[in-house]
Design a protein around this motif. Structure first.
Motif, PDB file in Angstrom:
ATOM      1  N   ALA A 137       0.842  -1.197   0.000  1.00 29.50           N
ATOM      2  CA  ALA A 137       0.000   0.000   0.000  1.00 29.50           C
ATOM      3  C   ALA A 137       0.874   1.242   0.000  1.00 29.50           C
ATOM      4  O   ALA A 137       2.038   1.210   0.408  1.00 29.50           O
ATOM      5  CB  ALA A 137      -0.914  -0.005   1.209  1.00 29.50           C
ATOM      6  N   SER A 138       0.309   2.356  -0.424  1.00 32.43           N
ATOM      7  CA  SER A 138       1.052   3.616  -0.404  1.00 32.43           C
ATOM      8  C   SER A 138       0.851   4.295   0.947  1.00 32.43           C
ATOM      9  O   SER A 138      -0.174   4.133   1.611  1.00 32.43           O
ATOM     10  CB  SER A 138       0.584   4.526  -1.534  1.00 32.43           C
ATOM     11  OG  SER A 138      -0.766   4.870  -1.350  1.00 32.43           O
ATOM     12  N   LEU A 139       1.850   5.073   1.318  1.00 25.85           N
ATOM     13  CA  LEU A 139       1.855   5.711   2.634  1.00 25.85           C
ATOM     14  C   LEU A 139       1.985   7.220   2.477  1.00 25.85           C
ATOM     15  O   LEU A 139       2.779   7.717   1.669  1.00 25.85           O
ATOM     16  CB  LEU A 139       3.045   5.202   3.450  1.00 25.85           C
ATOM     17  CG  LEU A 139       3.355   5.943   4.763  1.00 25.85           C
ATOM     18  CD1 LEU A 139       2.279   5.624   5.801  1.00 25.85           C
ATOM     19  CD2 LEU A 139       4.728   5.573   5.275  1.00 25.85           C
ATOM     20  N   SER A 164       5.187   2.245  -1.767  1.00 25.59           N
ATOM     21  CA  SER A 164       4.825   0.867  -1.488  1.00 25.59           C
ATOM     22  C   SER A 164       5.521   0.427  -0.200  1.00 25.59           C
ATOM     23  O   SER A 164       6.738   0.272  -0.174  1.00 25.59           O
ATOM     24  CB  SER A 164       5.252  -0.030  -2.659  1.00 25.59           C
ATOM     25  OG  SER A 164       5.009  -1.386  -2.371  1.00 25.59           O
ATOM     26  N   VAL A 165       4.749   0.260   0.869  1.00 21.92           N
ATOM     27  CA  VAL A 165       5.359  -0.066   2.156  1.00 21.92           C
ATOM     28  C   VAL A 165       5.628  -1.560   2.275  1.00 21.92           C
ATOM     29  O   VAL A 165       4.982  -2.386   1.625  1.00 21.92           O
ATOM     30  CB  VAL A 165       4.487   0.397   3.337  1.00 21.92           C
ATOM     31  CG1 VAL A 165       4.382   1.913   3.356  1.00 21.92           C
ATOM     32  CG2 VAL A 165       3.110  -0.260   3.306  1.00 21.92           C
ATOM     33  N   LYS A 211      15.642   4.187   2.269  1.00 19.62           N
ATOM     34  CA  LYS A 211      14.619   3.148   2.220  1.00 19.62           C
ATOM     35  C   LYS A 211      13.403   3.530   1.386  1.00 19.62           C
ATOM     36  O   LYS A 211      12.292   3.075   1.662  1.00 19.62           O
ATOM     37  CB  LYS A 211      14.193   2.751   3.634  1.00 19.62           C
ATOM     38  CG  LYS A 211      15.369   2.315   4.488  1.00 19.62           C
ATOM     39  CD  LYS A 211      14.951   1.757   5.817  1.00 19.62           C
ATOM     40  CE  LYS A 211      16.192   1.368   6.624  1.00 19.62           C
ATOM     41  NZ  LYS A 211      15.868   0.680   7.866  1.00 19.62           N
ATOM     42  N   GLY A 212      13.585   4.380   0.381  1.00 20.51           N
ATOM     43  CA  GLY A 212      12.506   4.712  -0.539  1.00 20.51           C
ATOM     44  C   GLY A 212      11.542   5.777  -0.046  1.00 20.51           C
ATOM     45  O   GLY A 212      10.523   6.033  -0.683  1.00 20.51           O
ATOM     46  N   PHE A 213      11.817   6.403   1.079  1.00 12.30           N
ATOM     47  CA  PHE A 213      10.960   7.455   1.593  1.00 12.30           C
ATOM     48  C   PHE A 213      11.280   8.795   0.931  1.00 12.30           C
ATOM     49  O   PHE A 213      12.417   9.057   0.550  1.00 12.30           O
ATOM     50  CB  PHE A 213      11.125   7.599   3.111  1.00 12.30           C
ATOM     51  CG  PHE A 213      10.480   6.491   3.893  1.00 12.30           C
ATOM     52  CD1 PHE A 213      11.194   5.349   4.222  1.00 12.30           C
ATOM     53  CD2 PHE A 213       9.160   6.588   4.300  1.00 12.30           C
ATOM     54  CE1 PHE A 213      10.611   4.318   4.925  1.00 12.30           C
ATOM     55  CE2 PHE A 213       8.563   5.570   5.023  1.00 12.30           C
ATOM     56  CZ  PHE A 213       9.285   4.424   5.341  1.00 12.30           C
ATOM     57  N   GLU A 214      10.270   9.619   0.834  1.00 12.57           N
ATOM     58  CA  GLU A 214      10.437  10.982   0.363  1.00 12.57           C
ATOM     59  C   GLU A 214       9.482  11.888   1.118  1.00 12.57           C
ATOM     60  O   GLU A 214       8.525  11.425   1.741  1.00 12.57           O
ATOM     61  CB  GLU A 214      10.198  11.092  -1.148  1.00 12.57           C
ATOM     62  CG  GLU A 214       8.775  10.798  -1.572  1.00 12.57           C
ATOM     63  CD  GLU A 214       8.579  10.950  -3.063  1.00 12.57           C
ATOM     64  OE1 GLU A 214       9.528  10.697  -3.840  1.00 12.57           O
ATOM     65  OE2 GLU A 214       7.460  11.330  -3.464  1.00 12.57           O
ATOM     66  N   ALA A 215       9.772  13.188   1.084  1.00 10.25           N
ATOM     67  CA  ALA A 215       8.892  14.147   1.744  1.00 10.25           C
ATOM     68  C   ALA A 215       8.865  15.417   0.925  1.00 10.25           C
ATOM     69  O   ALA A 215       9.834  15.755   0.243  1.00 10.25           O
ATOM     70  CB  ALA A 215       9.364  14.441   3.160  1.00 10.25           C
ATOM     71  N   GLU A 216       7.739  16.110   0.981  1.00 12.89           N
ATOM     72  CA  GLU A 216       7.585  17.339   0.234  1.00 12.89           C
ATOM     73  C   GLU A 216       7.311  18.484   1.181  1.00 12.89           C
ATOM     74  O   GLU A 216       6.380  18.427   2.001  1.00 12.89           O
ATOM     75  CB  GLU A 216       6.444  17.222  -0.769  1.00 12.89           C
ATOM     76  CG  GLU A 216       6.328  18.458  -1.660  1.00 12.89           C
ATOM     77  CD  GLU A 216       5.272  18.325  -2.730  1.00 12.89           C
ATOM     78  OE1 GLU A 216       4.458  17.381  -2.666  1.00 12.89           O
ATOM     79  OE2 GLU A 216       5.262  19.167  -3.641  1.00 12.89           O
ATOM     80  N   PHE A 217       8.120  19.512   1.074  1.00 13.60           N
ATOM     81  CA  PHE A 217       7.948  20.731   1.861  1.00 13.60           C
ATOM     82  C   PHE A 217       7.043  21.679   1.076  1.00 13.60           C
ATOM     83  O   PHE A 217       7.364  22.075  -0.054  1.00 13.60           O
ATOM     84  CB  PHE A 217       9.306  21.371   2.116  1.00 13.60           C
ATOM     85  CG  PHE A 217       9.256  22.745   2.717  1.00 13.60           C
ATOM     86  CD1 PHE A 217       9.975  23.788   2.160  1.00 13.60           C
ATOM     87  CD2 PHE A 217       8.502  22.985   3.857  1.00 13.60           C
ATOM     88  CE1 PHE A 217       9.945  25.057   2.716  1.00 13.60           C
ATOM     89  CE2 PHE A 217       8.464  24.259   4.421  1.00 13.60           C
ATOM     90  CZ  PHE A 217       9.191  25.295   3.846  1.00 13.60           C
ATOM     91  N   GLN A 268       1.840   0.470  11.358  1.00 14.34           N
ATOM     92  CA  GLN A 268       1.828  -0.984  11.433  1.00 14.34           C
ATOM     93  C   GLN A 268       1.538  -1.513  10.034  1.00 14.34           C
ATOM     94  O   GLN A 268       0.498  -1.198   9.456  1.00 14.34           O
ATOM     95  CB  GLN A 268       0.750  -1.426  12.413  1.00 14.34           C
ATOM     96  CG  GLN A 268       0.745  -2.888  12.742  1.00 14.34           C
ATOM     97  CD  GLN A 268      -0.318  -3.206  13.788  1.00 14.34           C
ATOM     98  OE1 GLN A 268      -0.831  -2.323  14.469  1.00 14.34           O
ATOM     99  NE2 GLN A 268      -0.658  -4.471  13.909  1.00 14.34           N
ATOM    100  N   VAL A 269       2.469  -2.288   9.492  1.00 19.12           N
ATOM    101  CA  VAL A 269       2.288  -2.857   8.158  1.00 19.12           C
ATOM    102  C   VAL A 269       2.015  -4.345   8.301  1.00 19.12           C
ATOM    103  O   VAL A 269       2.827  -5.074   8.884  1.00 19.12           O
ATOM    104  CB  VAL A 269       3.524  -2.630   7.272  1.00 19.12           C
ATOM    105  CG1 VAL A 269       3.294  -3.233   5.886  1.00 19.12           C
ATOM    106  CG2 VAL A 269       3.827  -1.144   7.164  1.00 19.12           C
TER     107      VAL A 269
END
Lengths: 114, 110
Positions: free
Chosen positions: A17-19, A80-81, A61-67, A111-112
């Motif tokens: 799933a997307s997070l 994709s978690v 680990k494939g994470f990103e964030a947008e300011f 919790q995945v």
């Protein structure tokens, strides 16, 4: 003084799933923004950080964030978690200059399920 | 390169007892911090230091004291333990804005 709000306290997702985890801060000046992760039984580790420049930052680990400055937001995303992403996630902020101590949000427990 | 180390990992105190939580970093960072983490509350800053001999209060300093005689060490002292000090304590250090955290000390006061 600055403050940080994380609106999702507990999120349960299935693998693949997307997070997206929300983070909003209140501070009038320039800020440095961080996402930290705490895996069960471990200490906090830096996922990603934003100081300036491109508002879309990529971390480990494939994470990103947008300011988004106009929304005072710094949301964390992952397309994709995996089960191994089960952890607690903290958003944090410091002013752009001066004091360097972090102000943390209350955290989001992810919790995945396999 | 051990990073930030903390001792002890666990401790149970009786009300009124005193103890010192140890924190050492080997990255030659000027900035060091003590936070406490309570369930559902995130981390709160107790004390911080910008260099040897300089310390300042954070958001929740009551009941704690610190000292910074060397760049490496930043001990946190609890003089009269109270149940409200039951928490997980994290030490951190930074050179610029990115902080590195120790593994934590889980303290229970009964």
């Amino acid at each position: 003084a600055q403050s940080v709000s994380q609106h999702n306290h507990h999120v349960i997702l299935s693998e693949a799933a997307s997070l997206e985890l929300g983070c909003n801060y209140s501070y009038g000046g320039t800020v440095n923004l961080f996402w930290y992760v705490q895996y069960p039984g471990q200490h906090l580790q830096l996922l990603l950080k934003y100081f300036s420049g491109d508002p879309l930052v990529k971390g480990i680990k494939g994470f990103e964030a947008e300011f988004i400055k106009s929304k005072f937001s710094f949301n964390l995303r992952k397309p994709s978690v995996q089960w191994s992403d089960t952890a607690e996630y903290f958003c944090a902020v410091t002013p752009g200059t001066g004091r360097r101590a972090l102000t943390f949000g209350s955290g989001t427990r992810l919790q995945v399920q396999p | 390169n051990a990073g930030v180390t903390q001792t002890p990992k666990f401790r149970i105190l009786k009300i009124g007892q005193s103890m010192t939580l140890q924190c050492t970093q080997d990255m030659n960072h000027n900035y060091m911090y003590w936070y406490r983490q309570d369930p559902g509350m995130g981390l709160k800053l107790i004390y911080y230091s910008v260099g040897a001999g300089i310390t300042d209060k954070g958001e929740v300093p009551n009941g704690y004291n610190v000292s910074r005689s060397t760049t490496e060490d930043f001990p946190l002292r609890l003089e009269l333990a109270a149940p409200s000090q039951t928490s997980v304590y994290f030490c951190a250090s930074s050179g610029n804005y990115e902080q590195y955290f120790g593994p934590g000390t889980r303290l229970t006061v009964t």
